[in-house]
Structure formats: structure tokens, C-alpha cells
Scaffold this active site. Structure first.
Site, PDB file in Angstrom:
ATOM      1  N   ASN A  69       0.804  -1.273   0.096  1.00  0.00           N
ATOM      2  CA  ASN A  69      -0.183  -0.101   0.087  1.00  0.00           C
ATOM      3  C   ASN A  69       0.774   1.399  -0.034  1.00  0.00           C
ATOM      4  O   ASN A  69       0.307   2.400  -0.480  1.00  0.00           O
ATOM      5  CB  ASN A  69      -0.924  -0.229   1.142  1.00  0.00           C
ATOM      6  CG  ASN A  69      -2.232  -1.168   0.974  1.00  0.00           C
ATOM      7  OD1 ASN A  69      -2.894  -0.931   0.180  1.00  0.00           O
ATOM      8  ND2 ASN A  69      -2.224  -2.008   1.795  1.00  0.00           N
TER       9      ASN A  69
ATOM     10  N   ARG B 224     -22.623 -16.555 -33.188  1.00  0.00           N
ATOM     11  CA  ARG B 224     -21.707 -15.833 -32.818  1.00  0.00           C
ATOM     12  C   ARG B 224     -21.619 -14.458 -32.985  1.00  0.00           C
ATOM     13  O   ARG B 224     -21.519 -14.045 -34.074  1.00  0.00           O
ATOM     14  CB  ARG B 224     -20.312 -16.132 -33.169  1.00  0.00           C
ATOM     15  CG  ARG B 224     -19.168 -15.678 -32.338  1.00  0.00           C
ATOM     16  CD  ARG B 224     -17.773 -15.944 -32.958  1.00  0.00           C
ATOM     17  NE  ARG B 224     -17.799 -17.482 -32.438  1.00  0.00           N
ATOM     18  CZ  ARG B 224     -16.855 -17.818 -31.226  1.00  0.00           C
ATOM     19  NH1 ARG B 224     -16.454 -16.788 -30.474  1.00  0.00           N
ATOM     20  NH2 ARG B 224     -17.010 -19.067 -31.134  1.00  0.00           N
TER      21      ARG B 224
END
Length: 391
Positions: free
Chosen positions: A19, A164
């Protein structure tokens, strides 16, 4: 009252202290705290951590050149239980809700540095719409999903394999990207969850699909930040002395030899102009190098430098001594280096810099990494950057 809640712990296993590990020139948590502070709907930004190092890092944001921007920020503690590997984020949120007063909370995750204040603004605007109980951030995706059945055969789950669709005709789906979640305090306590009730989704840039969990994510997200122009302003102190290593900074680091065996080096004329500009400002200039060769001496004389520290085996001691002799504080020194013997000086001075092709650990420590490589005008680039900070 709307508050942002950013939980950050010091015990990350995949990337230790991730962090506060620098990304795009700032600690990781800097980016989400900045985004939250810039949101016009957030009144207070709470960063909850179990780490003293993280606390000091976040509090330093309030004292830097962007201090006013981070005025909304308050760093608070969190219990060891809420910061454990097994604790849920909801546990930390509920722990926070027991102590602090607020109406609505936005959970912001530090692992999403691509988050922008505008995203949070849009989040609160969706949250304020009639009927909305909670909001979460998402990313639109257009991928064909498949899943295995009980017999081990694979089938499409979100399209017809015999029809598709083209990408532009495919609606796709929304993926939770983990950047932020908004909910009222009342709903958080009642549901024990970050979102509940009628939930609205706010779409973010497709690049924000990525979160930082593994080291490989770091490389991807840093490149995406660069692509999206997400950069931090460079904090530059006032400079009274400008020092540099020679090989790898003033030169490309190559060793060239003539047919007679004479050693040759390639210098850049733009750097000569950079030193001239420094001289006009009255800045003390010099070279600090481990080499002790006549070529460097001649170059220093041609550039009219004040200092040539040649054959230097301990650059930290040398720079400290030079500063004492000139009555200049280390905080007002700019130093450019490219290798590990420059590393501690770069950390020690007020403005440590390096060329684009410096060693990785040097680039990580430097306050400024030049766009140019050694021998390609690094000194001139840094001089231009210093501008009005030269005294």
C-alpha cells in the site's frame, strides 16, 4: 455526511507493504486518497491502518506541496482482528461504523490506483437518484463465457455458439472492478454488507478492470497509468548545489577505444548548456565519480564546474564533506546517479534523480526519473525541470 473509508493494512503477503510501495512516483495508497479527497460529495476521508509506517506515509501527504488537497484526510487505527488475513472488508467497515458518525459511506480500495475523483462524483450522483440504495463500480466486458457441466463437457453461458455475435453487436456484461462501493450507514449495519437493496452500477474505464494483487499486476497498472496520463507532480526543493556522477549520466556508460588504445567517452552538448544555465543562476556545480581519469578532468574544466571529486570510493562521505565546506544543507542538493554506488546519495539529498536507464533500485529510490538515458541530455532535462527552484 458522506465519508470515504480506505482500509489499508501492513501485512500484505504477495507484495510486502504494497500500500506504500511507489507506483508512478507515489505510494500506492496516494492515488485513491487523492481521488477521494477530490470528490465534491465526500466530506471526510478516513484511512484505516494497523501500520505505523503507512500512517506516517499518509500523513505526509498533508504536509507536501499538495497539502491543501489532502486536508480532508484523517488516518485512524484498526484492530489487529480487522487487519488479519482472514477478516473481511465488511468487518473493518462495521468496526469503523461502531465508532464514527456519518450518513453514507463509500468504501474505496487502495488497490485501484486508476480511480479518479470524477468516477466517485458519478457514483454519488447515481446514489442520489430516486430509489437507489447502494452503488458499486463496474467495468463493461465483451467476452464469451464457457462452463463445464456435470459430465465434464463445456458449454457457452452467455451466447449461442451457432450465432456468434460480432463484438459491436454484443451487449456483453458488467464486471465488478472493486474500486468503490457506496451505501448508507443504516443499510451497512442492517445488511452487514457493503451493498444492499436496490443497487446501481457506475461504469468506469475498461482499464480499471485490473486491481493490484500480484507483482505482475503492478507492471500492467503502472503502464496503464502512464497511458492514461495519471502522474504525480514532482516535489522539488530549492536547489543551491547540483552534482552528478559521470559515466552513465554525462555519458552513455560505454567505453570506447581508438586504434592506439586511447580511451574515449561520448558527452552530450545539451548537458553543457544545462551547466551553463546553472552557472548563470549561481548554482554550485560538480562531478562526483569513482573514476580518476584525465578525460573527466578535462570535461569538468571545459564545463567550468566548481567541483570534481575524482576517484571517490565513498560518495556519501564526499557529498557530506562538500556540503559542509560550502555551508549548504543536503536538502538543497540535486544529485544525478545511475548505479548502486549512487543509491545512498540519491536517498540522502533533497532531490535525487537518475537517467531513464539507471539500475532498477536506483530508479525506485529517485525522486525523479528522467525521460532521457545517460549521455542523451539528462542534465539538461533535470535543469529544465528545476526551473524556478534554483536559488
Amino acid at each position: 455526511m458522506n465519508v470515504a473509508f480506505i482500509p489499508v493494512r501492513g501485512g500484505s503477503k504477495s507484495i510486502p507493504l504494497k500500500n506504500i510501495k511507489p507506483i508512478s512516483g507515489r505510494p500506492l495508497v496516494y492515488w485513491t486518497v487523492k481521488a477521494a479527497c477530490g470528490c465534491k460529495y465526500i466530506d471526510k476521508v478516513y484511512v484505516a491502518t494497523d501500520s505505523d509506517i503507512i500512517k506516517e506515509t499518509v500523513e505526509s501527504f498533508k504536509t507536501g506541496m499538495e497539502g491543501d488537497l489532502f486536508a480532508k484526510t484523517e488516518v485512524i487505527g484498526r484492530s489487529a482482528e480487522s487487519a488479519s488475513d482472514t477478516a473481511s472488508t465488511e468487518f473493518a467497515m462495521l468496526e469503523f461504523a461502531e465508532i464514527y458518525e456519518f450518513d453514507n459511506i463509500v468504501l474505496v480500495q487502495a488497490t485501484s490506483p486508476l480511480l479518479q475523483s470524477a468516477d466517485l462524483d458519478r457514483g454519488f450522483e447515481a446514489f442520489n437518484e430516486e430509489g437507489a440504495d447502494s452503488v458499486l463500480s463496474v467495468v463493461p466486458q465483451k467476452r464469451f463465457h464457457w462452463a463445464n457441466d456435470e459430465k465434464g463437457f463445456t458449454h457457452p453461458t452467455n451466447y449461442d455458439v451457432f450465432h456468434r455475435p460480432r463484438r459491436q453487436e454484443f451487449d456483453g456484461y458488467l464486471v465488478e472492478n472493486g474500486a468503490f462501493y457506496i451505501t448508507p450507514k443504516e443499510n451497512l449495519i442492517k445488511s452487514q454488507n457493503r451493498v444492499s437493496g436496490s443497487i446501481k452500477a457506475v461504469e468506469m474505464n475498461e482499464d480499471t478492470f485490473f486491481e493490484i494483487d500480484e507483482p505482475s499486476d503492478w507492471v500492467i497498472i503502472e503502464a496503464l497509468m502512464k497511458k492514461n496520463g495519471i502522474t504525480a507532480p514532482v516535489e522539488i526543493p530549492e536547489i543551491k548545489m547540483f552534482l552528478t556522477d559521470c559515466d552513465g549520466c554525462l555519458t552513455d556508460g560505454g567505453m570506447y577505444y581508438s586504434e592506439r588504445g586511447d580511451e574515449l567517452k561520448k558527452f552530450n552538448t545539451r548537458d553543457g548548456m544545462g551547466f551553463a544555465l546553472l552557472r548563470q543562476k549561481g548554482i554550485i556545480t560538480g562531478i562526483v565519480t569513482s573514476e580518476n581519469v584525465d578525460l573527466n578532468r578535462r570535461r569538468a574544466e571545459k564545463l567550468k564546474l566548481d567541483i570534481l571529486e575524482a576517484g571517490c570510493k565513498d560518495k556519501v562521505a564526499a557529498v557530506k564533506r562538500i556540503c559542509q565546506e560550502r555551508s549548504i544543507d543536503l536538502s538543497k542538493v540535486c544529485y544525478i546517479g545511475d548505479d548502486i554506488n549512487d543509491l545512498e546519495v540519491i536517498k540522502m539529498v533533497g532531490f535525487g534523480c537518475c537517467p531513464a536507464d539507471a539500475m532498477p533500485e536506483v530508479r525506485e529510490a529517485a525522486k525523479y526519473v528522467a525521460k532521457t538515458k545517460g549521455g542523451e541530455g539528462v542534465i539538461r532535462e533535470v535543469v529544465e525541470l528545476l526551473g524556478g527552484n534554483l536559488i
